[in-house]
Design an enzyme around this catalytic site. Structure first.
Site, PDB file in Angstrom:
ATOM      1  CD  GLU B 324      -1.291   2.020   2.026  1.00  0.00           C
ATOM      2  OE1 GLU B 324      -2.742   3.262   1.787  1.00  0.00           O
ATOM      3  OE2 GLU B 324      -0.424   2.589   2.395  1.00  0.00           O
ATOM      4  CD  GLU B 325       2.296   2.767   3.661  1.00  0.00           C
ATOM      5  OE1 GLU B 325       2.276   4.416   3.644  1.00  0.00           O
ATOM      6  OE2 GLU B 325       1.813   2.637   5.899  1.00  0.00           O
TER       7      GLU B 325
END
Lengths: 461, 461
Positions: B324-325
């Site tokens: 996600e990051e």
């Protein structure tokens, strides 16, 4: 006729909409001031770090009185004054010692004397332990099982409560009444499981109370880890002894003060809306959430009003009550003086459940219809700030006595998020570092908002 | 006829009341299981303390994949599987160094490279600093003012937002697009004020993004205290230089995985309700709130259902999304596979705003009428748990791609209290110690409750 009637409805509803709009803009102004220029965090830092623990009767409690008076004078409130009140003066003395003695094993465990407890003998107290889950089990066991022993109250918090205050309420009779009840059955001492759900090494103190003429036996709180260890050893070994030593004592009462700041009402100066918290704290830490946050939020409410140029119709008071923790003398005195001075109190709000994110307000014992009206009129105004949960419930120990002397007053409790409060409450962990700046500011803004609405519209609808 | 009609109304409203009653009892069961036997806290402790930081492509990220798969197998979910996905592999390298150079003064300040940034030259980068409040000011100043300099983006969080996520959204363009934009005007490096309101010494990292074919200049985040110091010196001295050194780099993509656990639906096994968070984290801490809490809550939802013997009608999935990051590759892959496998997804819930006390859920871009119906039918059921704030709003980065491949899906964001999140987010402070057990459990219970209601009643009303 019909047309006039409709017009009247239209006009009155337009006025209502426009009043709502004015209120809505004003609340935004309150929040902006609190979040941009808020001072409660830096004030709390001073109270916690430069003054520190401030148990009733202590030199620090007096320092806190002097400093909060000066602070409110510095803010230029219309009137800042003290109310004299005699308070108990209990001191802990040397750090307590305790160990579990199970056969050849000796295990040190963290305990703290309960507030108001007597000392043990100089060389401590050693006796066999009997574990109970509460006052009812103690009664069932009776003198035969209890005499000569240390009663160990070990009923934990019930984790199923959503609001942690409810878990506290249903467990704390063990601490408050446990020692007096155990003494009736010949117990020689009491150990109480700390009033918290968290499992750690920090014991949580708190007031206990002896009965007039009853036997006073020493009583201490044990950390939850210690309590689990003691309980496990009791199950394993059958018989276990406990040793503890404490040299706390109660000294003569001391003259102390409530500290009151006031903004004078422009229309009804002898009608009051009070907001407060308690200035005293337990001696184990800085009394940050209990209740430094409440007093600094109360001062902030008045500061916000002054900063944004709001001149209230009614007089608004920030009250720093003294001696909530072990005597309630300040709250009682405030109520006495309100009656004596013939003050009309419309509402009193207390913040004494920590400085966490605000959720709403609880109105003490009000009519369901009134609560419905409050919801109908104000819920939507406070919804953008997520502090619109208005319920029936408790208000606060310091303002409760006011109901007896000024029956028309509406008592209101500020309701922050409750999840973390009892992790810290009455323990060495209740320090400034565990307070969040924004959460503290949002609480002050929410109280200022409710007070503004009460000041503008009253509570009679 | 009339009688029959009334009878029908009576019967159907009785049935509705009785269904509400059944639901209410079931939600209580979910909460009891979560609060009495909850496992997310101990699971999170393992993820944070035994595995730790788990940036995409790292050995730790793989450990987290292996362990969460085993954990869900251990819980006996009907199916546990991996989804292959290629992810970026950026590494920070040695700890960054930075100082402000103002005349003879050299002041060390804490910085961290932004995720995806290039390194400086081996001996670092030194240049004059130009402070801007954002992309618009950069554009106004233009190449003449910017060329050869280090651009210092210093627009702080606006404290007036009640929800801190809104402050983040309006500030984070500086971090995400700032370096690419500054490069266009000839800047040689970028320093960004950390994305937080709190004033301290911890820099907060986060992804930045260069433009295809654009110049890649090194970019770092500076702590808020450092930013204030730099800004003050610029005002005081006029011209100030800045030095920083970082040797981060982007390695070739790595094969990684989403980890999926599933309880098979008894009536509609090919219709899914997904709950998830992301397994990857930034490298500076343990990714406790971002997003260890979200993944452990998602696993807990399925564990609760199994523990209380609930057999869902639809298949329920806990998804640990990867990356996600810095890439969103896991969420994109999940959506691709959902389409490829012709899975009907009814709803997807993401928990990626921290493990704080739950307040409600935000429904992404749903019809106002549907939101009204959700409120009408379910608000009172979730009110006792104080998680009944249903609003229109964002859902979550990992589930967003699903909307494109399975348009009928309703995307839902779990909304915890937002006040503390950005104090920790992407910084070295995002550790297990800052997570509260009960808050984490309440979040899992609230997600399980909403999923139960969707599973029983659907979202079409």
């Amino acid at each position: 006729m019909r047309f006039k009637f409709l017009l009247a409805i239209f006009l009155s509803s337009s006025l209502a909409v426009s009043a709502q709009h004015t209120d809505s803009l004003f609340l935004r102004k309150i929040y902006d001031e609190a979040l941009v220029n808020g001072k409660p965090y830096q004030n709390l830092e001073y109270l916690c770090k430069k003054i520190g623990p401030r148990l009733s009767g202590s030199a620090n409690a007096q320092k806190a009185v002097d400093w909060t008076k000066k602070l409110m004078e510095h803010y230029g409130f219309d009137r800042v004054f003290l109310q004299e009140v005699m308070v108990p003066h209990w001191v802990r003395g040397e750090k307590e010692q305790a160990k579990i003695i199970a056969g050849n094993q000796q295990i040190s465990v963290p305990v703290v004397a309960l507030g108001g407890s007597v000392a043990t003998a100089k060389n401590g107290l050693t006796a066999e332990v009997i574990e109970v889950q509460g006052l009812q089990e103690l009664k069932t066991l009776g003198e035969q099982a209890v005499k000569g022993k240390i009663v160990f109250y070990n009923r934990p918090f019930d984790p199923r409560f959503i609001e942690t205050g409810a878990a506290y309420s249903t467990a704390s009779d063990q601490r408050f009444r446990g020692p007096a009840e155990a003494a009736k059955y010949g117990a020689v001492g009491v150990i109480v499981r700390s009033m918290t759900e968290i499992i750690d090494d920090y014991p949580h103190t708190g007031a206990t109370s002896y009965e007039e003429g009853g036997n006073k036996i020493p009583a201490a709180a044990i950390s939850t880890k210690g309590a689990n260890q003691l309980s496990a050893l009791l199950k394993q070994k059958g018989a276990v002894q406990f040793y503890f030593k404490q040299n706390c004592q109660t000294l003569p009462d001391v003259l102390s003060y409530n500290v009151v700041g006031e903004l004078k009402g422009t229309e009804n100066p002898n009608e009051f809306i009070t907001v407060g918290g308690h200035l005293d704290s337990w001696d184990l830490a800085e009394g940050a959430h209990d209740d430094g946050t409440g007093v600094m939020q109360s001062v902030e409410v008045l500061r916000i009003f002054k900063a944004i140029g709001y001149r209230p119709k009614h007089s608004i008071r920030a009250v720093m009550f003294m001696n909530e923790e072990n005597g309630h003398k300040g709250g009682t005195k405030y109520a006495e003086l309100a009656q004596k001075n013939n003050e009309k109190h419309i509402a009193a709000i207390e913040s004494d459940e920590g400085g966490f994110t605000p959720r709403g307000f609880s109105f003490n014992a009000i009519q369901p219809q009134l609560l419905q009206k409050i919801n109908k009129n104000w819920k939507s105004l406070l919804e953008p700030y997520e502090v619109d949960r208005f319920i029936n419930g408790g208000a606060g120990t310091d303002i409760e006595p006011l109901k007896a002397t000024v029956p028309a007053v509406i008592l209101i409790g500020f309701r922050p998020d409750s999840q973390r409060y009892f992790d810290l409450h009455h323990s060495a962990k209740d320090v400034f570092e565990n307070v969040n700046k924004r959460e503290l500011e949002l609480g002050a803004a929410s109280m200022a908002s409710l007070i503004y609405l009460i000041d503008q519209h009253g509570l009679s609808f």
